[in-house]
Design a protein around this motif. Structure first.
Motif, PDB file in Angstrom:
ATOM      1  N   ASP A 407       0.840  -1.208   0.000  1.00  0.00           N
ATOM      2  CA  ASP A 407       0.000   0.000   0.000  1.00  0.00           C
ATOM      3  C   ASP A 407       0.873   1.257   0.000  1.00  0.00           C
ATOM      4  O   ASP A 407       0.426   2.315   0.477  1.00  0.00           O
ATOM      5  CB  ASP A 407      -0.954   0.017   1.194  1.00  0.00           C
ATOM      6  N   GLY A 408       2.100   1.122  -0.515  1.00  0.00           N
ATOM      7  CA  GLY A 408       2.987   2.281  -0.561  1.00  0.00           C
ATOM      8  C   GLY A 408       2.863   3.038  -1.879  1.00  0.00           C
ATOM      9  O   GLY A 408       1.996   2.771  -2.721  1.00  0.00           O
ATOM     10  N   HIS A 409       3.780   3.970  -2.083  1.00  0.00           N
ATOM     11  CA  HIS A 409       3.753   4.830  -3.265  1.00  0.00           C
ATOM     12  C   HIS A 409       5.188   5.014  -3.793  1.00  0.00           C
ATOM     13  O   HIS A 409       6.139   5.087  -3.025  1.00  0.00           O
ATOM     14  CB  HIS A 409       3.159   6.204  -2.940  1.00  0.00           C
ATOM     15  N   VAL A 410       5.263   5.119  -5.099  1.00  0.00           N
ATOM     16  CA  VAL A 410       6.502   5.522  -5.780  1.00  0.00           C
ATOM     17  C   VAL A 410       6.111   6.605  -6.791  1.00  0.00           C
ATOM     18  O   VAL A 410       5.257   6.357  -7.666  1.00  0.00           O
ATOM     19  CB  VAL A 410       7.193   4.349  -6.497  1.00  0.00           C
ATOM     20  N   ALA A 411       6.675   7.774  -6.642  1.00  0.00           N
ATOM     21  CA  ALA A 411       6.310   8.910  -7.491  1.00  0.00           C
ATOM     22  C   ALA A 411       7.534   9.403  -8.257  1.00  0.00           C
ATOM     23  O   ALA A 411       8.652   9.465  -7.720  1.00  0.00           O
ATOM     24  CB  ALA A 411       5.739  10.041  -6.647  1.00  0.00           C
ATOM     25  N   VAL A 412       7.309   9.769  -9.533  1.00  0.00           N
ATOM     26  CA  VAL A 412       8.348  10.362 -10.379  1.00  0.00           C
ATOM     27  C   VAL A 412       7.904  11.788 -10.706  1.00  0.00           C
ATOM     28  O   VAL A 412       6.862  11.983 -11.345  1.00  0.00           O
ATOM     29  CB  VAL A 412       8.567   9.559 -11.672  1.00  0.00           C
ATOM     30  N   VAL A 413       8.676  12.779 -10.263  1.00  0.00           N
ATOM     31  CA  VAL A 413       8.331  14.184 -10.439  1.00  0.00           C
ATOM     32  C   VAL A 413       9.397  14.830 -11.328  1.00  0.00           C
ATOM     33  O   VAL A 413      10.589  14.772 -11.014  1.00  0.00           O
ATOM     34  CB  VAL A 413       8.240  14.912  -9.089  1.00  0.00           C
ATOM     35  N   LEU A 414       8.959  15.450 -12.424  1.00  0.00           N
ATOM     36  CA  LEU A 414       9.866  16.098 -13.381  1.00  0.00           C
ATOM     37  C   LEU A 414       9.522  17.580 -13.455  1.00  0.00           C
ATOM     38  O   LEU A 414       8.367  17.944 -13.684  1.00  0.00           O
ATOM     39  CB  LEU A 414       9.754  15.449 -14.768  1.00  0.00           C
ATOM     40  N   GLU A 415      10.547  18.432 -13.296  1.00  0.00           N
ATOM     41  CA  GLU A 415      10.328  19.880 -13.292  1.00  0.00           C
ATOM     42  C   GLU A 415      11.382  20.560 -14.164  1.00  0.00           C
ATOM     43  O   GLU A 415      12.499  20.061 -14.311  1.00  0.00           O
ATOM     44  CB  GLU A 415      10.422  20.434 -11.858  1.00  0.00           C
ATOM     45  N   LYS A 416      10.985  21.726 -14.699  1.00  0.00           N
ATOM     46  CA  LYS A 416      11.913  22.579 -15.428  1.00  0.00           C
ATOM     47  C   LYS A 416      12.227  23.800 -14.590  1.00  0.00           C
ATOM     48  O   LYS A 416      11.352  24.301 -13.873  1.00  0.00           O
ATOM     49  CB  LYS A 416      11.317  23.024 -16.772  1.00  0.00           C
ATOM     50  N   THR A 417      13.446  24.288 -14.676  1.00  0.00           N
ATOM     51  CA  THR A 417      13.847  25.462 -13.903  1.00  0.00           C
ATOM     52  C   THR A 417      14.097  26.636 -14.841  1.00  0.00           C
ATOM     53  O   THR A 417      14.212  26.478 -16.068  1.00  0.00           O
ATOM     54  CB  THR A 417      15.119  25.174 -13.089  1.00  0.00           C
ATOM     55  N   ARG A 418      14.217  27.814 -14.282  1.00  0.00           N
ATOM     56  CA  ARG A 418      14.478  29.007 -15.081  1.00  0.00           C
ATOM     57  C   ARG A 418      15.910  29.043 -15.622  1.00  0.00           C
ATOM     58  O   ARG A 418      16.208  29.792 -16.537  1.00  0.00           O
ATOM     59  CB  ARG A 418      14.237  30.258 -14.226  1.00  0.00           C
ATOM     60  N   GLN A 419      16.776  28.268 -15.039  1.00  0.00           N
ATOM     61  CA  GLN A 419      18.164  28.206 -15.506  1.00  0.00           C
ATOM     62  C   GLN A 419      18.348  27.228 -16.667  1.00  0.00           C
ATOM     63  O   GLN A 419      19.456  26.826 -16.992  1.00  0.00           O
ATOM     64  CB  GLN A 419      19.092  27.789 -14.359  1.00  0.00           C
ATOM     65  N   GLN A 420      17.238  26.833 -17.305  1.00  0.00           N
ATOM     66  CA  GLN A 420      17.255  25.916 -18.439  1.00  0.00           C
ATOM     67  C   GLN A 420      17.865  24.570 -18.056  1.00  0.00           C
ATOM     68  O   GLN A 420      18.676  23.991 -18.779  1.00  0.00           O
ATOM     69  CB  GLN A 420      18.017  26.523 -19.626  1.00  0.00           C
ATOM     70  N   THR A 421      17.460  24.108 -16.885  1.00  0.00           N
ATOM     71  CA  THR A 421      17.841  22.778 -16.422  1.00  0.00           C
ATOM     72  C   THR A 421      16.584  22.014 -16.041  1.00  0.00           C
ATOM     73  O   THR A 421      15.503  22.597 -15.886  1.00  0.00           O
ATOM     74  CB  THR A 421      18.788  22.850 -15.215  1.00  0.00           C
ATOM     75  N   PHE A 422      16.699  20.725 -15.894  1.00  0.00           N
ATOM     76  CA  PHE A 422      15.583  19.898 -15.428  1.00  0.00           C
ATOM     77  C   PHE A 422      15.932  19.324 -14.060  1.00  0.00           C
ATOM     78  O   PHE A 422      17.110  19.189 -13.706  1.00  0.00           O
ATOM     79  CB  PHE A 422      15.274  18.785 -16.432  1.00  0.00           C
ATOM     80  N   HIS A 423      14.897  18.944 -13.339  1.00  0.00           N
ATOM     81  CA  HIS A 423      15.067  18.335 -12.008  1.00  0.00           C
ATOM     82  C   HIS A 423      14.101  17.166 -11.942  1.00  0.00           C
ATOM     83  O   HIS A 423      12.880  17.352 -11.884  1.00  0.00           O
ATOM     84  CB  HIS A 423      14.760  19.356 -10.916  1.00  0.00           C
ATOM     85  N   LEU A 424      14.663  15.924 -12.000  1.00  0.00           N
ATOM     86  CA  LEU A 424      13.844  14.715 -11.974  1.00  0.00           C
ATOM     87  C   LEU A 424      14.064  14.009 -10.642  1.00  0.00           C
ATOM     88  O   LEU A 424      15.216  13.713 -10.288  1.00  0.00           O
ATOM     89  CB  LEU A 424      14.219  13.795 -13.143  1.00  0.00           C
TER      90      LEU A 424
END
Length: 500
Positions: A407-424
């Motif tokens: 009953d757990g969770h695994v989440a994948v969150v992908l974001e873009k930053t203003r410095q033209q980088t990504f954060h996964l």
């Protein structure tokens, strides 16, 4: 062609022109010296009574010239005159007067015939040869006209037209003619010591200079053969600053490159052997378990008994584990074999995350672990190898499923930053990893205590491969406790412009 023969031919090719030049120089010096001797002898003869006799009877001037003054080393053993004391002709002599002389190096010269000419270059002696423009111009410019030419029989004829130290009269000019026979040394080779000694010195100098070169080349050849026979372990030690030393250094560079290639090839072969050994050993355990599950399901089907859901889920888990194991071993072989052939192409991380989560839904659903994602509305483009990147994200997600709680969770969150980088970020709410183990979790074959307890058949390749893939792409990777109690694995890297 052997080097020694080539060098010998080179020495001959150098010596022949040198000898020819020496012969030419010797002939030139000999002719110039002969001219000087004839001029001095003629002037001496004419000033010591020859003028009076010539002017008294220019048509039949028959006075014999005296020998010229010569250096002692040329004068020794010579007669002191060539005619009677009165200077008259010997009985039986005919033609113009003759002057006996000695040439350079003490050689006796052939007779010289003298012919008188007046200021208009006209001779009263009917036997006198005609004067050409070359002689006239030479005597007018320099006081001496010189002409040399060869007859048909090969004899060398030499004419010297001299201006006397007085003006006027039928003997104002005197032509001295000398005829060298065909067998005369003048028209052949000079004495042996003139050209033989320099030639011998030149050849000896070339042999002395080229001897060490041949020895160094032989030494270099022996060392290259010895290095090749030792598997290029033995170095080439020929040193210096010449071209042979440069060749030796080139062999050394080639040897180093060959050793590097051999080491690289051995590393690849060792990696392949390790891959085959690991694959054979690691796949056998889950394959044996899968075979047992399939055999049990077959027996139930034959007996008409219903299949247990747990048995089916266990078989699926083993099959999924074998697939991930083979993928990880293949990725490890690529990464550790040297510089892998990375395909730098645009990769959409949104689509990559969707594929990874869809692939792991069948294994997460039986454990009642929810897979969730949060990605930007527009594609997130990066440059990299799509296969390796997908394998890296899959390993992190699979770890979250495998070591997570029910009953757990695994989440994948992908974001873009203003410095033209990504954060996964890959976040789970499982048991997590202690700080001490997080510092070593990226090492190959290292597995935490919880992992060893829950999955004793695991190989510890997952996060090690993830770390290598991230470094290969120049990204950053961090491990930290998640806010939900589990582990958070984060990737950061540069974005790229959308492909056209």
């Amino acid at each position: 062609m052997k080097l020694r023969l080539r060098l010998a031919l080179t020495a001959v090719a150098v010596a022949v022109p040198a000898v020819f030049a020496l012969v030419q120089v010797e002939h030139s010096v000999r002719r110039r010296t002969t001219d000087e001797v004839i001029i001095a002898s003629t002037l001496s003869q004419m000033q010591s009574g020859g003028r009076e006799r010539c002017e008294a009877a220019p048509e039949t001037w028959m006075v014999r010239a005296r020998s010229p003054q010569r250096p002692p080393w040329e004068r020794e053993g010579l007669p002191d005159g060539t005619g009677p004391a009165a200077g008259g002709p010997r009985p039986g002599d005919e033609g113009p007067p003759r002057m006996g002389t000695r040439g350079p190096l003490g050689r006796r010269l052939p007779p010289v015939n003298l012919y008188p000419f007046d200021g208009q270059f006209v001779s009263r002696n009917p036997q006198a040869p005609a004067l050409d423009d070359e002689l006239r111009k030479g005597v007018q410019d320099d006081g001496v006209g010189v002409r040399r030419y060869s007859k048909a029989d090969g004899a060398l004829v030499q004419d010297l037209l001299l201006r006397m130290p007085w003006d006027g009269g039928p003997c104002e000019y005197v032509l001295a003619r000398r005829v060298e026979p065909a067998e005369s040394p003048e028209v052949g080779l000079p004495p042996l010591y003139v050209w033989g000694v320099p030639t011998l010195i030149l050849l000896s100098a070339m042999v002395v200079a080229l001897g060490p070169v041949v020895q160094r080349l032989r030494r270099l050849t022996d060392e290259v053969r010895a290095s090749s026979g030792s598997g290029y372990e033995q170095p080439v030690t020929v040193s210096g600053s010449d071209e042979i030393a440069e060749l030796a250094r080139a062999f050394q560079q080639a040897r180093a490159e060959i050793q590097a290639q051999m080491a690289h090839q051995q590393a690849r072969e060792q990696t392949l052997r390790d891959f085959l050994a690991n694959t054979t050993h690691d796949v056998m355990t889950p394959l044996t378990v899968l075979q047992g599950h399939l055999a049990a399901m077959q027996q139930r089907m034959r007996a008409g008994e219903p299949l247990e859901s747990g048995l089916m889920l266990s078989a699926m888990s083993e099959a999924h584990y074998m697939a991930s194991l083979v993928h990880n071993l293949g990725a490890a072989a690529r990464l550790e074999a040297g510089a892998p052939q990375v395909q730098h192409a645009p990769v959409d991380l949104n689509a990559l995350v969707s594929r990874v989560l869809g692939r792991h839904q069948p294994i997460a659903r039986p454990q009642r672990i929810a897979l969730e994602s949060g990605v930007p509305a527009t594609p997130t483009w990066v440059m990299g190898d799509e296969t390796l990147l997908e394998q890296a994200v899959s390993n992190v997600v699979l770890n979250g499923i495998r070591y997570g709680r029910e009953d757990g969770h695994v989440a994948v969150v992908l974001e873009k930053t203003r410095q033209q980088t990504f954060h996964l970020r890959v976040i789970d709410d499982g048991p997590g990893i202690s700080e001490e183990e997080r510092s070593r979790i990226l090492e190959r074959r290292f597995r935490g205590n919880e992992a060893r307890t829950r999955e004793p058949q695991g190989q510890g390749l997952g996060l090690h491969i993830v770390h290598n893939v991230v470094e290969l792409h120049g990204w950053k990777m961090t491990l930290a406790p998640s806010e939900y109690g589990g582990l958070e694995v984060a990737f950061t890297g540069p974005l790229m412009s959308p492909p056209e």
